[in-house]
Design a protein around this motif. Structure first.
Motif, mmCIF file in Angstrom:
data_model
loop_
_atom_site.group_PDB
_atom_site.id
_atom_site.type_symbol
_atom_site.label_atom_id
_atom_site.label_comp_id
_atom_site.label_asym_id
_atom_site.label_seq_id
_atom_site.Cartn_x
_atom_site.Cartn_y
_atom_site.Cartn_z
ATOM 1 N N THR A 192 -16.710 37.332 87.558
ATOM 2 C CA THR A 192 -16.120 37.756 88.757
ATOM 3 C C THR A 192 -16.789 38.162 90.051
ATOM 4 O OG1 THR A 192 -15.765 40.321 88.086
ATOM 5 C CG2 THR A 192 -13.809 38.138 87.730
ATOM 6 N N ASN A 193 -16.684 38.654 90.873
ATOM 7 C CA ASN A 193 -17.423 39.073 92.696
ATOM 8 C C ASN A 193 -16.225 39.713 93.096
ATOM 9 O OD1 ASN A 193 -19.815 39.230 93.265
ATOM 10 N ND2 ASN A 193 -19.923 37.099 95.193
ATOM 11 N N TYR A 194 -17.151 40.756 94.123
ATOM 12 C CA TYR A 194 -15.723 41.631 94.312
ATOM 13 C C TYR A 194 -16.903 42.090 95.706
ATOM 14 C CZ TYR A 194 -13.538 42.088 90.261
ATOM 15 O OH TYR A 194 -12.479 41.379 89.518
ATOM 16 N N PRO A 195 -16.561 41.599 97.314
ATOM 17 C CA PRO A 195 -17.269 42.811 98.225
ATOM 18 C C PRO A 195 -16.753 44.084 98.161
ATOM 19 C CG PRO A 195 -14.767 42.027 98.779
ATOM 20 C CD PRO A 195 -14.859 41.249 97.895
ATOM 21 N N ASP A 196 -17.829 44.974 98.826
ATOM 22 C CA ASP A 196 -17.936 46.585 98.564
ATOM 23 C C ASP A 196 -17.265 47.099 99.030
ATOM 24 O OD1 ASP A 196 -21.616 46.335 99.573
ATOM 25 O OD2 ASP A 196 -20.326 46.391 98.038
ATOM 26 N N SER A 197 -16.146 46.299 99.964
ATOM 27 C CA SER A 197 -15.177 47.285 100.572
ATOM 28 C C SER A 197 -14.114 47.202 99.313
ATOM 29 C CB SER A 197 -14.795 46.121 101.959
ATOM 30 O OG SER A 197 -14.243 45.070 101.860
ATOM 31 N N VAL A 198 -13.941 46.393 98.374
ATOM 32 C CA VAL A 198 -13.100 46.626 97.088
ATOM 33 C C VAL A 198 -13.079 46.627 95.794
ATOM 34 C CG1 VAL A 198 -11.306 44.561 98.698
ATOM 35 C CG2 VAL A 198 -12.716 44.517 97.013
ATOM 36 N N LYS A 199 -14.457 46.632 95.749
ATOM 37 C CA LYS A 199 -15.080 47.320 94.648
ATOM 38 C C LYS A 199 -14.817 47.936 93.753
ATOM 39 C CE LYS A 199 -19.149 45.421 94.309
ATOM 40 N NZ LYS A 199 -20.546 44.774 94.829
ATOM 41 N N GLY A 200 -14.135 48.403 92.666
ATOM 42 C CA GLY A 200 -13.753 49.531 92.193
ATOM 43 C C GLY A 200 -12.358 49.432 92.176
ATOM 44 N N ARG A 201 -11.951 48.982 92.687
ATOM 45 C CA ARG A 201 -10.639 49.329 93.283
ATOM 46 C C ARG A 201 -9.716 47.370 92.813
ATOM 47 N NH1 ARG A 201 -8.184 49.550 97.958
ATOM 48 N NH2 ARG A 201 -10.424 48.020 99.530
ATOM 49 N N PHE A 202 -9.857 46.296 93.023
ATOM 50 C CA PHE A 202 -9.620 45.226 92.497
ATOM 51 C C PHE A 202 -10.172 44.546 91.681
ATOM 52 C CE2 PHE A 202 -8.188 44.469 97.592
ATOM 53 C CZ PHE A 202 -7.126 45.481 97.671
ATOM 54 N N THR A 203 -9.172 44.099 90.882
ATOM 55 C CA THR A 203 -9.526 43.648 89.448
ATOM 56 C C THR A 203 -8.849 41.198 90.306
ATOM 57 O OG1 THR A 203 -10.008 44.854 88.153
ATOM 58 C CG2 THR A 203 -9.622 43.262 87.150
ATOM 59 N N ILE A 204 -9.586 40.754 89.483
ATOM 60 C CA ILE A 204 -9.031 39.100 89.806
ATOM 61 C C ILE A 204 -9.362 38.863 88.581
ATOM 62 C CG2 ILE A 204 -11.217 38.426 90.171
ATOM 63 C CD1 ILE A 204 -9.687 36.211 91.663
ATOM 64 N N SER A 205 -8.210 38.073 87.962
ATOM 65 C CA SER A 205 -8.601 37.353 86.339
ATOM 66 C C SER A 205 -7.682 36.628 86.328
ATOM 67 C CB SER A 205 -7.620 38.652 85.399
ATOM 68 O OG SER A 205 -5.773 39.175 86.015
ATOM 69 N N ALA A 206 -7.139 36.268 85.662
ATOM 70 C CA ALA A 206 -7.345 34.271 85.046
ATOM 71 C C ALA A 206 -6.367 34.573 84.068
ATOM 72 C CB ALA A 206 -8.120 33.320 85.424
ATOM 73 N N ASP A 207 -4.896 34.314 83.978
ATOM 74 C CA ASP A 207 -4.295 33.498 82.320
ATOM 75 C C ASP A 207 -4.250 31.729 82.820
ATOM 76 O OD1 ASP A 207 -2.829 32.721 80.727
ATOM 77 O OD2 ASP A 207 -1.525 34.763 81.157
ATOM 78 N N ASN A 208 -5.349 31.426 82.005
ATOM 79 C CA ASN A 208 -5.632 29.759 81.582
ATOM 80 C C ASN A 208 -4.274 29.526 81.032
ATOM 81 O OD1 ASN A 208 -8.323 30.390 82.243
ATOM 82 N ND2 ASN A 208 -8.769 30.483 80.901
ATOM 83 N N VAL A 209 -3.438 30.317 79.898
ATOM 84 C CA VAL A 209 -2.569 29.260 79.679
ATOM 85 C C VAL A 209 -0.965 29.233 80.833
ATOM 86 C CG1 VAL A 209 -0.061 30.062 77.676
ATOM 87 C CG2 VAL A 209 -2.964 29.614 77.123
ATOM 88 N N LYS A 210 -1.169 30.494 81.053
ATOM 89 C CA LYS A 210 -0.353 29.933 82.791
ATOM 90 C C LYS A 210 -0.460 29.607 83.801
ATOM 91 C CE LYS A 210 2.385 33.887 81.203
ATOM 92 N NZ LYS A 210 3.441 35.696 81.582
ATOM 93 N N ASN A 211 -2.141 29.544 83.911
ATOM 94 C CA ASN A 211 -2.780 28.427 85.321
ATOM 95 C C ASN A 211 -2.007 29.450 86.070
ATOM 96 O OD1 ASN A 211 -4.077 26.241 84.998
ATOM 97 N ND2 ASN A 211 -2.844 25.526 86.529
ATOM 98 N N THR A 212 -2.109 30.525 86.088
ATOM 99 C CA THR A 212 -2.108 31.438 86.757
ATOM 100 C C THR A 212 -3.222 32.970 87.176
ATOM 101 O OG1 THR A 212 -0.374 32.040 86.449
ATOM 102 C CG2 THR A 212 -0.379 33.722 88.072
ATOM 103 N N VAL A 213 -3.766 33.466 88.222
ATOM 104 C CA VAL A 213 -4.454 33.924 88.371
ATOM 105 C C VAL A 213 -4.418 35.809 88.816
ATOM 106 C CG1 VAL A 213 -6.730 34.089 90.468
ATOM 107 C CG2 VAL A 213 -6.537 32.139 89.513
ATOM 108 N N TYR A 214 -4.039 35.656 89.122
ATOM 109 C CA TYR A 214 -3.640 37.450 89.541
ATOM 110 C C TYR A 214 -5.181 38.202 90.466
ATOM 111 C CZ TYR A 214 -0.266 37.016 86.139
ATOM 112 O OH TYR A 214 0.160 35.253 85.098
ATOM 113 N N LEU A 215 -4.328 39.390 91.237
ATOM 114 C CA LEU A 215 -5.472 39.728 92.038
ATOM 115 C C LEU A 215 -4.259 41.254 91.971
ATOM 116 C CD1 LEU A 215 -7.643 40.893 93.330
ATOM 117 C CD2 LEU A 215 -6.536 40.796 95.443
#
Length: 115
Positions: A57-80
């Motif tokens: 994962t990679n985040y800009p400083d403006s959101v680091k520590g507050r946002f999390t990106i993840s992926a559910d490969n079974v559902k083929n869905t990305v979350y924020l």
């Protein structure tokens, strides 16, 4: 064939949380890098979060520590997952991927954070 559909945008108070979803079709997200971009009125579109097919994962400083990106490969869905939201986070959030040298974008979902 490739389609990205965002959902989960809403209006929340500062300090609140939201989870955005990006449902992908026509690709396997496990084999693609997936990104969230955002664009506020009058501003350039900017990267909010990125995840590789391998899970890095990679985040800009403006959101680091507050946002999390993840992926559910079974559902083929990305979350924020967004916490401690600030008025500066107000924007249209877009799901994005690159596939066979072409860029694909969702239509966007509106996030509004009030103080």
């Amino acid at each position: 064939q490739v389609q990205l559909v965002e959902s989960g945008g809403a209006s929340v108070q500062a300090g609140g949380s939201l989870r955005l979803s990006c449902a992908a079709s026509g690709i396997h997200i496990s084999r693609n890098g997936m990104n969230w971009y955002r664009q506020a009125p009058g501003n350039q579109r900017e990267l909010a979060a990125a995840i590789t097919g391998g899970g890095t994962t990679n985040y800009p400083d403006s959101v680091k520590g507050r946002f999390t990106i993840s992926a559910d490969n079974v559902k083929n869905t990305v979350y924020l997952q967004m916490h401690s939201l600030k008025p500066e986070d107000t924007a249209v959030y877009y799901c994005h991927t690159s596939h066979n040298w072409k860029d694909y974008w969702g239509r966007g979902t509106q996030v509004t954070v009030s103080s």
